[in-house]
Design a protein around this motif. Sequence first.
Motif, short mmCIF file in Angstrom:
data_model
loop_
_atom_site.label_atom_id
_atom_site.label_comp_id
_atom_site.label_asym_id
_atom_site.label_seq_id
_atom_site.Cartn_x
_atom_site.Cartn_y
_atom_site.Cartn_z
N MET A 120 7.12 -1.37 -6.83
CA MET A 120 8.43 -1.54 -7.48
C MET A 120 8.22 -1.37 -8.97
O MET A 120 7.61 -2.21 -9.63
CB MET A 120 8.98 -2.92 -7.20
CG MET A 120 9.27 -3.16 -5.73
SD MET A 120 9.80 -4.86 -5.53
CE MET A 120 10.16 -4.88 -3.80
N THR A 121 8.74 -0.29 -9.50
CA THR A 121 8.46 0.03 -10.89
C THR A 121 9.56 0.91 -11.46
O THR A 121 10.22 1.65 -10.73
CB THR A 121 7.11 0.75 -11.03
OG1 THR A 121 6.96 1.24 -12.37
CG2 THR A 121 7.03 1.94 -10.09
N GLN A 122 9.73 0.82 -12.77
CA GLN A 122 10.68 1.72 -13.44
C GLN A 122 10.02 3.02 -13.87
O GLN A 122 10.68 3.93 -14.33
CB GLN A 122 11.28 1.04 -14.67
CG GLN A 122 12.14 -0.14 -14.34
CD GLN A 122 12.92 -0.63 -15.55
OE1 GLN A 122 14.06 -1.03 -15.42
NE2 GLN A 122 12.33 -0.61 -16.71
N GLY A 123 8.69 3.06 -13.76
CA GLY A 123 8.01 4.30 -14.08
C GLY A 123 7.94 4.65 -15.55
O GLY A 123 7.76 5.80 -15.90
N LYS A 124 8.10 3.64 -16.41
CA LYS A 124 7.92 3.88 -17.84
C LYS A 124 6.80 2.96 -18.32
O LYS A 124 6.83 1.76 -18.04
CB LYS A 124 9.22 3.60 -18.60
CG LYS A 124 10.27 4.70 -18.35
CD LYS A 124 11.67 4.27 -18.75
CE LYS A 124 11.89 4.26 -20.24
NZ LYS A 124 13.35 4.41 -20.58
N GLU A 125 5.85 3.50 -19.04
CA GLU A 125 4.66 2.74 -19.36
C GLU A 125 4.96 1.48 -20.17
O GLU A 125 5.67 1.53 -21.16
CB GLU A 125 3.66 3.62 -20.13
CG GLU A 125 2.92 4.55 -19.18
CD GLU A 125 1.95 5.44 -19.90
OE1 GLU A 125 0.84 4.99 -20.19
OE2 GLU A 125 2.31 6.58 -20.20
N ALA A 127 6.80 -0.68 -19.52
CA ALA A 127 8.16 -1.13 -19.23
C ALA A 127 8.39 -0.91 -17.74
O ALA A 127 9.47 -0.55 -17.31
CB ALA A 127 9.17 -0.37 -20.06
N GLU A 128 7.33 -1.13 -16.95
CA GLU A 128 7.41 -0.83 -15.53
C GLU A 128 8.29 -1.82 -14.78
O GLU A 128 8.85 -1.48 -13.74
CB GLU A 128 6.01 -0.84 -14.91
CG GLU A 128 5.18 0.39 -15.21
CD GLU A 128 4.29 0.18 -16.42
OE1 GLU A 128 4.46 -0.85 -17.12
OE2 GLU A 128 3.43 1.04 -16.69
N LEU A 129 8.36 -3.05 -15.27
CA LEU A 129 8.99 -4.09 -14.45
C LEU A 129 10.46 -3.75 -14.17
O LEU A 129 11.17 -3.20 -15.02
CB LEU A 129 8.87 -5.44 -15.15
CG LEU A 129 7.41 -5.83 -15.43
CD1 LEU A 129 7.34 -7.20 -16.07
CD2 LEU A 129 6.57 -5.78 -14.17
N ILE A 130 10.87 -4.08 -12.96
CA ILE A 130 12.20 -3.67 -12.49
C ILE A 130 13.30 -4.49 -13.16
O ILE A 130 13.04 -5.55 -13.71
CB ILE A 130 12.29 -3.79 -10.95
CG1 ILE A 130 11.88 -5.20 -10.51
CG2 ILE A 130 11.41 -2.74 -10.29
CD1 ILE A 130 11.99 -5.42 -9.02
N VAL A 180 15.43 -4.57 -24.79
CA VAL A 180 16.78 -4.35 -24.27
C VAL A 180 17.13 -2.87 -24.23
O VAL A 180 17.56 -2.34 -23.21
CB VAL A 180 17.81 -5.14 -25.11
CG1 VAL A 180 19.23 -4.70 -24.76
CG2 VAL A 180 17.64 -6.63 -24.88
N PHE A 181 16.90 -2.17 -25.33
CA PHE A 181 17.38 -0.79 -25.37
C PHE A 181 16.57 0.15 -24.50
O PHE A 181 17.10 1.11 -23.96
CB PHE A 181 17.46 -0.29 -26.82
CG PHE A 181 18.64 -0.85 -27.54
CD1 PHE A 181 19.91 -0.28 -27.34
CD2 PHE A 181 18.54 -1.96 -28.36
CE1 PHE A 181 21.02 -0.81 -27.96
CE2 PHE A 181 19.65 -2.49 -28.99
CZ PHE A 181 20.90 -1.92 -28.80
N ASN A 182 15.27 -0.11 -24.36
CA ASN A 182 14.49 0.81 -23.54
C ASN A 182 14.72 0.59 -22.05
O ASN A 182 14.47 1.47 -21.25
CB ASN A 182 13.00 0.67 -23.84
CG ASN A 182 12.17 1.72 -23.11
OD1 ASN A 182 12.52 2.89 -23.12
ND2 ASN A 182 11.09 1.30 -22.49
N ASN A 183 15.18 -0.59 -21.68
CA ASN A 183 15.28 -0.90 -20.25
C ASN A 183 16.69 -0.78 -19.70
O ASN A 183 16.95 -1.24 -18.60
CB ASN A 183 14.73 -2.31 -19.98
CG ASN A 183 13.22 -2.34 -20.01
OD1 ASN A 183 12.57 -1.64 -19.24
ND2 ASN A 183 12.66 -3.10 -20.92
N TYR A 209 9.85 2.50 -27.91
CA TYR A 209 9.51 1.20 -27.33
C TYR A 209 7.99 1.03 -27.24
O TYR A 209 7.43 0.05 -27.71
CB TYR A 209 10.12 1.07 -25.93
CG TYR A 209 9.52 -0.04 -25.10
CD1 TYR A 209 10.02 -1.33 -25.19
CD2 TYR A 209 8.45 0.20 -24.24
CE1 TYR A 209 9.47 -2.36 -24.44
CE2 TYR A 209 7.90 -0.82 -23.49
CZ TYR A 209 8.40 -2.09 -23.59
OH TYR A 209 7.85 -3.11 -22.85
N GLY A 210 7.34 1.99 -26.62
CA GLY A 210 5.91 1.85 -26.31
C GLY A 210 5.09 1.65 -27.56
O GLY A 210 4.23 0.77 -27.64
#
Lengths: 780, 195
Positions: A120-125, A127-130, A180-183, A209-210
């Motif tokens: 379960m991941t958002q696929g952004k380094e 910032a993976e958490l759903i 907030v903005f990246n997710n 973000y990263g």
Amino acid sequence: MPSSTPLDKFSYDDDIVRKFALATLIWAAVATVAGLFVALLLVVPDLSFGTPYLTFGRLRPLHTNAAIFAFAGNAIFAAVYYSTQRLCKARMWSDTFSKLHFWGWQLIIVLAAITLPLGMTQGKEYAELIWPIDLLIAVVWLGFFGTNFFMTLKHRRERHMYVALWFYIATIVTVTILHVFNNLVVPFNLFEGYSIYAGVQDALMQWWYGHNAVAFFLTTPFLGLMYYFLPKAANRPVFSYKLSIIHFWSLVFIYIWAGPHHLHYTALPEWAMTLGMVFSLMLWMPSWGGMINGLLTLRGAWSKVAEEPVLKFFVVGITFYGMATFEGPMLSIKSVNGLSHYTDWTIAHVHAGALGWNGMMSFGMLYWLLPRIFQTKLYSKKMANWHFWLGTLGILAYIVPIYVAGLTQGLMWRAFDEAGNLAYPDFVETVQAIEPMWWARVFGGALFIAGIGLLAYNWLMTWKTRPSKYEEPVIEAAPLSKDYADGPAPTSEYQGHAVSDLGQRFDVWTQAHWHRIWERLPMKFTVMTVFAVLLASALELIPSFMIRSNVPTIDTVKPYTPLELAGRDIYVAEGCYNCHSQMIRPIFAETERYGEYSKPGEFIYDRPFQWGSRRIGPDLAREGGKQSHLWHLRHLRDPEATTQGSAMPQYPHLEQTKLNFAGIPDRVEAAAMLGAPYEAELLHAQDMARAQAKTIVAELVAQDGPDRIFFDPADAANEAAYDDPSKYIMLEETQAIALIAYLQRIGVDLHAAEEVGEEPSMVAENPADATPARTVGGAR
Amino acid sequence: MSAPENELTGHEYDGIEEYDNPLPGWWSALFALSAVFAVFYVVYVHLGEEGKDLHAEYDAEAAEVMEIRFGQLGTLTADRDTLLQYKDDEKWLVAGKAVFQTHCVSCHGKDGEGLVGVNLTDDHYKHITTIEDIVKVIEDGAAGGAMPAWKNRIPHVNQVVLTAAYVASLRGTHAAGGKAPEGKEIPAWDAPAEP
């Protein structure tokens, strides 16, 4: 101020510090052991035992998230809770909020540790958490931590805020904004959602973000930590107040711009790369301002450094900070980045920062805190010294081989032989070449972990000698009076001299009296910080969203089919981006290896973007149509079978797991909501997906592939088994086919029109009109 | 450093004091220099004459490498005579071999012995009867995508021709561990075309 003001009596909450400190230790161990495991997976891919839960793609995010948000995060909180109370002469505003913060954060980490291995991941380094966990993070970070911190500031009994507090303020507000903005996603079920940004813009947001997660989670709070614990431990005044001011504000403003240096040579507009590069170069001195203020604070205390492990940890930590913040700007130079990007060089760089700076600073702080929070003596200074040496040597034994690996791979990728052909045409050669270095890394990492083991033992033994009941000293301090007059405004020493008015005013400005006033106004200080961060963010981000020419449209680029969309989500869930990029850079060796370089318009339906940051496997931006379906099927099942020496894990579960067709319409709808021009797909997503799956399996069969997978491979030869549906799964039902559908689509739209029409092939048209150089150069 | 060094500011927080030391001169100078460089760099790359961008750099690099690679060769045509000529030309086959190693080995194996794809080192072929057919199969693919089409992927005609020539040269090498023959045995490459 009347001296008769009654003094407030209060005590500090050290219980919360003990909690966060212990969590730091535990997560330090978990994060580094997870790191050791993923490092081993690269050299022994079979360690994943064919299960989906232990693959590199799923566990690498667990390692990075644990290191950053669990280990470094808890270290930050321990530092903030200990130092803020003392710098404010006030107990934390609310013990309840402190506890909510602590337990909320640990809950988030546990949820991360459960969801990431489950794919379960958002696929952004980083910032993976759903999205549900992201919401929880926002509440715990700003709602509990932020509120508690700012209310403590409000109720402080120390008029001015010390520089450590400035850095804490910047950390809290900026991390909130970034997070907030990246997710921002459009959720389509309880666990998944699509990023509201696509392609180039998603990439820009992600690395805004990263990079600033590095800045405001791994740098500013640790500078705050340094500013408190280093002068305390050395018992020396801080080297320069003015330097604190200048390097703080320049860091806060300039850092925000630097993100695009993670996207050099990509399909990002070049002006954005340029901004990323020049602002990164400008970051060099602001970063070194922190290093100078740290190291020069130790002037006159160097004899102490030799005997005090706490200071040793700090000196090495700050030195690694200086090294990493010199290397960072250097890596941001486009041509250097062209060599380093996607290689292990980046991995070495971040570990110099994470293990060297964050790790050593945390350990130094912990050794300083242990006797104080447990109100006893440190069990063994000698053991702390051993930890110091194991840690330092471990870091070196990790990063040196990985620097070599990165450089080796970067040079191999771009090398042409004397005849002008790729010197290392087969990608896997460039992987095998660095495997010895990966083994060396395992050794270095193990040393570092052994050091943490010593810390844990020392901790336990120290804790055992704690008093039966902790003392809670009562502190007395006067509350802040309402009426306060700032000291007299300074005058220029050039007054009456032949210096222009402007020059005199500048002289007054440099005396920082204005800043002294800000320091007693937390609200104003916070607003100014937010303003600096938002202004820089807006200038960097908004043009790429507003100016159409930044992402020229390509008519032939169409949205993914429902099946491809589902397949793409499997690609994301498996964390393929942790090893495969999808971004062919305009570098000739790269287009020779992978095909025409990527165009910004190719990614407009990619939510999230999957450009990646590391090539442990080859780039996949033009993977579509490059291999047969059958090849993909066999390769997913056992990469070694098609690519000897491959470091990729096996994915046999994909061909044995049913695809959730019923969930596809939600995906299509969410994508449509975000602008994908779907029509029939909105009504018939499932049917269309099933039809495409059938077609692919039919093609697969035509390629001598199977139409079903027997759970026991021996059954394939057993005719009776074909009549027993419990013994097999039809391939058209499986995740593997969805993933193959997606893989076969990546990067093909650019030439889609040409393939539809009856255009003559290149060879036929070439001789007449194209010189060699033009044919290639004109590919754009 | 000059006299006012190490004067305390008078600030004190939980026992921590601060010196009022000035910024180190070299630090300020380098900071200012980085800002000045930034301005010059932006002007140089984006506002000056054209051709400083990454894509122009790419074109120049591509031209340079292609000159080394094919400068002496000119532009080949994908016909029978050319293929027959170059399949025995060690010097130029390396360019075909490089393409083969980049794109083809994952299916046909390092020496052409065949993995998912067919063995290219025996005398049996599935979609090929003459040497020119190799070009066609490389370009358009075959067997419903079992062999993918490469025409948009290999940018230069010489690479296609030399790759085909290299594949032709593999015939009869009978690489170790080769896959069993598939398709039918075909006449030698230089056999006269059947009527």
